[in-house]
Design a protein around this motif. Structure first.
Motif, PDB file in Angstrom:
ATOM      1  N   VAL A  15     -43.195 -23.140 -34.599  1.00  0.00           N
ATOM      2  CA  VAL A  15     -44.022 -23.772 -33.582  1.00  0.00           C
ATOM      3  C   VAL A  15     -43.113 -24.747 -32.849  1.00  0.00           C
ATOM      4  CG1 VAL A  15     -46.026 -25.230 -33.143  1.00  0.00           C
ATOM      5  CG2 VAL A  15     -46.081 -23.576 -35.027  1.00  0.00           C
ATOM      6  N   GLY A  16     -42.886 -24.511 -31.593  1.00  0.00           N
ATOM      7  CA  GLY A  16     -41.920 -25.346 -30.868  1.00  0.00           C
ATOM      8  C   GLY A  16     -40.516 -25.056 -31.372  1.00  0.00           C
ATOM      9  N   ARG A  17     -39.685 -26.083 -31.437  1.00  0.00           N
ATOM     10  CA  ARG A  17     -38.288 -25.887 -31.839  1.00  0.00           C
ATOM     11  C   ARG A  17     -38.024 -26.240 -33.290  1.00  0.00           C
ATOM     12  NH1 ARG A  17     -34.708 -27.396 -26.596  1.00  0.00           N
ATOM     13  NH2 ARG A  17     -36.064 -26.345 -25.135  1.00  0.00           N
ATOM     14  N   ALA A  18     -38.969 -26.872 -33.923  1.00  0.00           N
ATOM     15  CA  ALA A  18     -38.765 -27.300 -35.313  1.00  0.00           C
ATOM     16  C   ALA A  18     -39.049 -26.160 -36.288  1.00  0.00           C
ATOM     17  CB  ALA A  18     -39.687 -28.485 -35.621  1.00  0.00           C
ATOM     18  N   LYS A  19     -38.434 -26.239 -37.429  1.00  0.00           N
ATOM     19  CA  LYS A  19     -38.679 -25.311 -38.542  1.00  0.00           C
ATOM     20  C   LYS A  19     -38.608 -23.848 -38.114  1.00  0.00           C
ATOM     21  CE  LYS A  19     -41.624 -28.514 -41.063  1.00  0.00           C
ATOM     22  NZ  LYS A  19     -42.887 -28.692 -41.752  1.00  0.00           N
ATOM     23  N   ARG A  20     -37.510 -23.466 -37.516  1.00  0.00           N
ATOM     24  CA  ARG A  20     -37.323 -22.087 -37.082  1.00  0.00           C
ATOM     25  C   ARG A  20     -36.912 -21.222 -38.267  1.00  0.00           C
ATOM     26  NH1 ARG A  20     -40.059 -21.436 -32.905  1.00  0.00           N
ATOM     27  NH2 ARG A  20     -38.958 -19.520 -32.509  1.00  0.00           N
ATOM     28  N   VAL A  21     -37.619 -20.127 -38.450  1.00  0.00           N
ATOM     29  CA  VAL A  21     -37.325 -19.193 -39.532  1.00  0.00           C
ATOM     30  C   VAL A  21     -37.389 -17.774 -38.966  1.00  0.00           C
ATOM     31  CG1 VAL A  21     -38.077 -18.286 -41.766  1.00  0.00           C
ATOM     32  CG2 VAL A  21     -38.296 -20.732 -41.290  1.00  0.00           C
ATOM     33  N   ALA A  22     -36.318 -17.027 -39.139  1.00  0.00           N
ATOM     34  CA  ALA A  22     -36.325 -15.623 -38.728  1.00  0.00           C
ATOM     35  C   ALA A  22     -37.202 -14.842 -39.705  1.00  0.00           C
ATOM     36  CB  ALA A  22     -34.906 -15.071 -38.726  1.00  0.00           C
ATOM     37  N   MET A  23     -38.024 -13.961 -39.170  1.00  0.00           N
ATOM     38  CA  MET A  23     -38.939 -13.210 -40.041  1.00  0.00           C
ATOM     39  C   MET A  23     -38.184 -12.298 -41.003  1.00  0.00           C
ATOM     40  SD  MET A  23     -41.953 -14.411 -39.551  1.00  0.00           S
ATOM     41  CE  MET A  23     -41.060 -15.953 -39.422  1.00  0.00           C
ATOM     42  N   ALA A  24     -37.039 -11.774 -40.589  1.00  0.00           N
ATOM     43  CA  ALA A  24     -36.233 -10.951 -41.502  1.00  0.00           C
ATOM     44  C   ALA A  24     -35.786 -11.785 -42.700  1.00  0.00           C
ATOM     45  CB  ALA A  24     -35.021 -10.371 -40.772  1.00  0.00           C
ATOM     46  N   ASP A  25     -35.399 -13.037 -42.464  1.00  0.00           N
ATOM     47  CA  ASP A  25     -35.003 -13.930 -43.558  1.00  0.00           C
ATOM     48  C   ASP A  25     -36.186 -14.256 -44.456  1.00  0.00           C
ATOM     49  OD1 ASP A  25     -32.450 -13.973 -42.477  1.00  0.00           O
ATOM     50  OD2 ASP A  25     -32.710 -15.940 -41.510  1.00  0.00           O
ATOM     51  N   LEU A  26     -37.341 -14.447 -43.859  1.00  0.00           N
ATOM     52  CA  LEU A  26     -38.543 -14.750 -44.641  1.00  0.00           C
ATOM     53  C   LEU A  26     -38.951 -13.550 -45.500  1.00  0.00           C
ATOM     54  CD1 LEU A  26     -40.701 -16.864 -45.244  1.00  0.00           C
ATOM     55  CD2 LEU A  26     -41.968 -16.037 -43.259  1.00  0.00           C
ATOM     56  N   ARG A  27     -38.881 -12.355 -44.932  1.00  0.00           N
ATOM     57  CA  ARG A  27     -39.206 -11.145 -45.709  1.00  0.00           C
ATOM     58  C   ARG A  27     -38.218 -10.971 -46.861  1.00  0.00           C
ATOM     59  NH1 ARG A  27     -39.930  -9.199 -40.430  1.00  0.00           N
ATOM     60  NH2 ARG A  27     -37.920  -8.135 -40.499  1.00  0.00           N
ATOM     61  N   LYS A  28     -36.939 -11.201 -46.599  1.00  0.00           N
ATOM     62  CA  LYS A  28     -35.920 -11.087 -47.649  1.00  0.00           C
ATOM     63  C   LYS A  28     -36.168 -12.120 -48.741  1.00  0.00           C
ATOM     64  CE  LYS A  28     -30.913 -11.118 -48.487  1.00  0.00           C
ATOM     65  NZ  LYS A  28     -31.124 -11.491 -49.846  1.00  0.00           N
ATOM     66  N   LEU A  29     -36.516 -13.340 -48.344  1.00  0.00           N
ATOM     67  CA  LEU A  29     -36.796 -14.397 -49.314  1.00  0.00           C
ATOM     68  C   LEU A  29     -37.923 -13.973 -50.260  1.00  0.00           C
ATOM     69  CD1 LEU A  29     -36.955 -18.137 -48.683  1.00  0.00           C
ATOM     70  CD2 LEU A  29     -38.983 -17.059 -49.567  1.00  0.00           C
ATOM     71  N   ALA A  30     -39.004 -13.422 -49.718  1.00  0.00           N
ATOM     72  CA  ALA A  30     -40.123 -12.978 -50.556  1.00  0.00           C
ATOM     73  C   ALA A  30     -39.696 -11.813 -51.447  1.00  0.00           C
ATOM     74  CB  ALA A  30     -41.316 -12.588 -49.690  1.00  0.00           C
ATOM     75  N   GLY A  31     -38.887 -10.910 -50.905  1.00  0.00           N
ATOM     76  CA  GLY A  31     -38.380  -9.803 -51.713  1.00  0.00           C
ATOM     77  C   GLY A  31     -37.497 -10.284 -52.846  1.00  0.00           C
ATOM     78  N   ASP A  32     -36.653 -11.273 -52.558  1.00  0.00           N
ATOM     79  CA  ASP A  32     -35.768 -11.838 -53.590  1.00  0.00           C
ATOM     80  C   ASP A  32     -36.566 -12.544 -54.692  1.00  0.00           C
ATOM     81  OD1 ASP A  32     -33.605 -10.874 -52.179  1.00  0.00           O
ATOM     82  OD2 ASP A  32     -32.996 -12.848 -51.384  1.00  0.00           O
ATOM     83  N   LEU A  33     -37.778 -12.990 -54.361  1.00  0.00           N
ATOM     84  CA  LEU A  33     -38.647 -13.614 -55.368  1.00  0.00           C
ATOM     85  C   LEU A  33     -39.376 -12.571 -56.224  1.00  0.00           C
ATOM     86  CD1 LEU A  33     -40.202 -16.528 -53.271  1.00  0.00           C
ATOM     87  CD2 LEU A  33     -38.597 -16.741 -55.185  1.00  0.00           C
ATOM     88  N   GLY A  34     -39.141 -11.292 -55.921  1.00  0.00           N
ATOM     89  CA  GLY A  34     -39.731 -10.226 -56.723  1.00  0.00           C
ATOM     90  C   GLY A  34     -40.974  -9.595 -56.126  1.00  0.00           C
TER      91      GLY A  34
END
Length: 186
Positions: A15-34
């Motif tokens: 939202v705006g410029r703060a806390k930018r997260v690429a969705m590919a990174d977020l999907r990988k993070l969840a995958g890495d958590l099992g």
């Protein structure tokens, strides 16, 4: 172990410029958590995924911790299961008057068991005249119709102020996309 479908809503991400997260990174993070079958919706900080049945607050804590450690982003995460999201979608009493789903918000409550004081405060907001908009309270969400736009909505601002960190909001179009992703087979 039984598998469960989850929905993670990240508060304040992309939202705006703060806390930018690429969705590919977020999907990988969840995958890495099992977790598996990890899918995101747009660039919105929303995930749908499957994994072992466990308490949603535990899943939220895992994701929050990994966000900080792996991506350097601190964000609150609210996790629902697919049935809870389905109940939020089915329980919206404002659909008849909300012609534009991008201007209809659901403030998802962090707990289905709001304190009596919190529920009273929300009910008081629902009882006010927000014309041309409207506010309604369900079991797990407060719904706000913002016909003149979300940023111009006094009702959305009042609800956000009242709920603070105990909520995250999504527009109805996004919730319907998440709901559709949950409907697929496990």
């Amino acid at each position: 172990m039984k598998s469960k479908r989850y929905v993670a809503l990240l508060r304040g991400v992309n939202v705006g410029r703060a806390k930018r997260v690429a969705m590919a990174d977020l999907r990988k993070l969840a995958g890495d958590l099992g977790y598996d079958e990890v899918r995101s919706v747009l660039n919105s900080g929303n995930l749908v995924f499957s994994g072992p049945a466990k308490p949603q607050d535990q899943v939220a804590s895992e994701i929050e911790e990994a966000l900080v450690l792996k991506l350097g982003v601190a964000a609150r995460v609210l996790v629902l299961d697919a049935d809870e999201l389905a109940a939020i979608v089915a329980g919206n009493p404002l659909l008849d008057q909300a012609g534009d789903h991008s201007r209809l918000l659901a403030f998802v409550l962090s707990s289905p068991h709001a304190t009596p004081q919190a529920r009273e405060a929300l009910e008081a907001l629902c009882g006010r005249d927000w014309q041309p908009g409207a506010v309604a309270l369900g079991e797990r969400a407060a719904y706000v119709w913002c016909p003149e736009g979300i940023l111009a909505s006094a009702a959305a601002a009042a609800l956000g102020k009242q709920l603070g960190d105990a909520t995250t909001s999504r527009n109805w179009a996004t919730l319907l996309k998440l709901h559709a992703l949950c409907a697929g087979p496990l």
